[in-house]
Design a protein around this motif. Structure first.
Motif, PDB file in Angstrom:
ATOM      1  N   LYS A  25       0.824  -1.225   0.000  1.00 38.75           N
ATOM      2  CA  LYS A  25       0.000   0.000   0.000  1.00 38.75           C
ATOM      3  C   LYS A  25       0.850   1.263   0.000  1.00 38.75           C
ATOM      4  CE  LYS A  25      -3.782  -2.196   2.492  1.00 38.75           C
ATOM      5  NZ  LYS A  25      -4.395  -2.384   3.828  1.00 38.75           N
TER       6      LYS A  25
ATOM      7  N   HIS B 246       4.248  -6.145  -4.797  1.00 39.18           N
ATOM      8  CA  HIS B 246       2.870  -6.602  -4.980  1.00 39.18           C
ATOM      9  C   HIS B 246       2.829  -7.946  -5.715  1.00 39.18           C
ATOM     10  CE1 HIS B 246       3.937  -4.465  -8.681  1.00 39.18           C
ATOM     11  NE2 HIS B 246       3.086  -5.258  -9.294  1.00 39.18           N
TER      12      HIS B 246
ATOM     13  N   ASN C  71       2.996   2.270   2.175  1.00 38.99           N
ATOM     14  CA  ASN C  71       3.132   2.886   3.493  1.00 38.99           C
ATOM     15  C   ASN C  71       4.625   3.070   3.782  1.00 38.99           C
ATOM     16  OD1 ASN C  71       3.404   3.258   6.307  1.00 38.99           O
ATOM     17  ND2 ASN C  71       1.389   2.353   6.639  1.00 38.99           N
TER      18      ASN C  71
END
Lengths: 472, 178
Positions: B12, B59, B14
């Motif tokens: 994500k 990912h 982060n």
């Protein structure tokens, strides 16, 4: 120790070992990620702009062509308002003519009745009939004259309509068909003048009516024919209509070609240099010669990028060392001694820098374009004249040390002539704009380095131009 | 925070999770880079490049197999790419008859990890790459040949030469120490 034991020892020792990482490593990684994200955003924005501009031009072109189509279809079904009013007038004149002729008919028929009535008793009747006949003849003559006058008026109206039509739409005046009914009318009128009898008068009147109606239909036919034949006259001057201007940009892949008699230098130079993605952008003005050929010239700016990484395994660094000593003598006095020495540290020196080869050039190209309204293929070739080249960065000098690229006048300020070959396609956006893309190759004829240098270097380029052409 | 949560946080984007992941694995990845590079600056470049790739491709990790193993593969690929850019030449060695110096286990076991890394980094590029891929990463000679676009025989000979050089260097260091 066997080979397997030797290998196993290394695996056990180094398999899970964590080496110390520089403190600024995370900052470097974060900076690089942010830079890549920014580059991606800029590319996306550029793509959106190009896509938006292209879509705008395509839709504008479609809307314009749709408007033209609807205007054409309207003209075909319903001619112009001026024409319609004129047609109305013509119809009115025809209608009035019809009414006058019908009233004249009534008169003639009443006269005929009177003639018939008066024809029965003797001479008086004959006299009456004669007078009646003369009267009717006079009437018929006047009627015919009226008709002739009105026919002439109508002719004027028709000719006026045709000239108006021509001025509006640039149609050629089609007068041939007008001549025929005119002649027919004239023939009819002369016939009528020659023979003036009541029965024939009615027939003449009927013929007049027929002529008028046929004239009306032929006039309508003319208008339809004229509407279907659209002749567009361009109003550009003959010189300026052949000119166009192009703006373009291109990502480039440079290919470095170095030659030297010193093999060792060549090997080291090869390992320190790595060409990177470069770019070119420019503007050109051109002219079309005939249907297929073009000539173009302009200005362009190129920036060739190169990564220079250099490792000096025998680097030394001199570090001054100052040793301070405090001495106390027997009498209790303290003395401070400063001992200054130089410490020479041996090690490896690693350098990383990015070199730029920036040039301003004048392209002189000739091209051949295929036929095609919407899609065209083009082949362009020519020369690119270098005006000025400037350099920034570091290179390996003859003694295999890193040196400023501008030192020792290694490179020329003017690199001469290059050859250009490009094969591209263009698509029409609207009447004035074309979008083109052109993969190309630029081949240098001369070396970029001076004649007295230990190596000779040429940087050839392959690129993909994307541009916009505006036709005047 | 578990490893799965950490990885999902990195997916994500982060930044805090990415930093934690970096701090957890940077040391081991740096060791790999130091083994493949000829000096520390080159190793730092490799590490930077590797982590950029790890974060941009994280990912694609499907939580199958070891995450550390997945990262190591990326680091090794980045290291190989950097070395190949330097246009390393792998030369076929025909002379395998030279005697391998005899090293005793005592001489080798006294060496620290940093010294061993330094010994490997001092090898010529071709020997170093093959030694690392075969001994440390566990690839076969056929796999190494396919990765480096060389012959399997070349890979074997490079490994033999690498071992000889390492053993020679260890003996030399032992003599100096004495």
């Amino acid at each position: 120790m066997t080979e397997n034991q030797f290998d196993e020892f290394f695996r056990k020792k180094l398999g899970d070992y964590s080496s110390p990482v520089p403190e600024d490593m995370w900052r470097r990684i974060k900076q690089r990620k942010d830079k890549e994200r920014r580059t991606l955003l800029i590319l996306l924005l550029l793509l959106l702009m190009v896509g938006g501009t292209t879509s705008y031009f395509i839709f504008e072109r479609r809307a314009a062509s749709q408007k033209e189509n609807t205007a054409l279809s309207q003209k075909q079904t319903n001619p112009s308002t001026n024409n319609s009013t004129q047609n109305k007038n013509q119809k009115q004149t025809i209608a009035t003519q019809d009414s006058t002729t019908s009233s004249q008919e009534n008169k003639i028929s009443s006269l005929n009745n009177e003639t018939e009535k008066s024809s029965e008793p003797g001479l008086n009747k004959n006299n009456n009939s004669k007078t009646n006949e003369s009267k009717s003849t006079k009437i018929s003559n006047s009627v015919i004259k009226n008709n002739v006058a009105k026919t002439n008026r109508e002719k004027n109206l028709i000719s006026k309509n045709s000239t108006d039509e021509m001025n509006k739409t640039g149609r050629e005046p089609i007068e041939q068909n007008l001549e025929q009914p005119k002649n027919n009318q004239a023939n009819e009128v002369t016939k009528q003048n020659e023979v003036a009898k009541p029965g024939e008068q009615v027939i003449a009147e009927q013929n007049n009516q027929n002529n008028l109606s046929s004239k009306d239909s032929s006039q309508k036919k003319l208008q339809n024919n004229a509407a279907s034949k659209e002749i567009i006259i361009k109003t550009h001057s003959p010189i300026i209509k052949n000119l166009f201007v192009e703006v373009y940009a291109s990502p480039d892949i440079p290919v470095n070609k170095i030659s030297s008699n010193n093999a060792d230098y060549l090997r080291h130079k090869d390992s320190t240099s790595q060409m990177k993605l470069s770019y070119t952008f420019g503007v050109r003005i051109g002219a079309a010669l005939g249907e297929h050929f073009t000539v173009k010239t302009g200005f362009q700016y190129s920036d060739i990028n190169e990564k220079f990484n250099y490792l000096n395994k025998n680097a030394t660094r001199t570090v001054p060392v100052v040793i301070t000593r405090t001495l106390t003598n027997s009498s209790g006095e303290t003395m401070m001694l400063l001992d200054t020495s130089n410490l020479i540290q041996a090690g490896k020196d690693y350098k990383l820098s990015y070199n730029h080869y920036k040039s301003i050039d004048i392209p002189i190209l000739i091209g051949y374009e295929t036929n095609g309204e919407r899609l065209k293929a083009a082949f362009n070739t020519g020369i690119i004249l270098n005006i000025k080249t400037s350099y920034k960065g570091e290179i390996l000098d003859a003694s295999l040390n890193a040196a400023d690229i501008n030192s020792y006048n290694i490179y020329k300020n003017n690199t001469g002539v290059s050859l250009y070959f490009g094969l591209g396609v263009s698509t029409k956006l609207n009447d004035n704009f074309r979008l083109f893309t052109e993969p190309y190759v630029r081949y240098r004829l001369n070396s970029m380095t001076g004649t007295r240098q230990s190596f000779s270097q040429k940087i050839n380029v392959g690129g993909l131009s994307l541009g916009l052409r505006y036709n005047f | 925070m578990t490893e799965e949560q950490l990885i999902k946080g990195c997916v994500k984007n982060n930044v805090a999770c990415q930093r934690m992941l970096f701090e957890q694995y940077a040391g081991k990845m740096m060791t790999i880079c130091l083994r493949y590079a000829c000096d520390k600056p080159e190793a730092e470049d490799m590490l930077q490049e590797a982590f950029i790739k790890i974060f941009s491709h994280i990912h694609q990790y499907k939580f199958e197999g070891s995450f550390e193993g997945w990262m190591k593969r990326i680091v090794v690929n980045c290291a190989l790419k950097a070395i190949q850019k330097k246009k390393t030449r792998f030369v076929e060695i025909s002379n395998h008859d030279a005697a391998t110096p005899h090293t005793d286990s005592f001489a080798v076991s006294n060496l620290s990890e940093d010294e061993l890394i330094k010994l490997i980094s001092n090898l010529p590029d071709g020997y170093r790459v093959v030694f690392n891929l075969y001994v440390m990463e566990g690839y076969s000679h056929d796999e190494i040949a396919a990765m480096l676009n060389i012959q399997a025989a070349t890979s074997r000979s490079q490994l033999v030469k690498a071992r000889k050089l390492l053993q020679k260097q260890i003996l030399l260091n032992q003599k100096i120490a004495i």
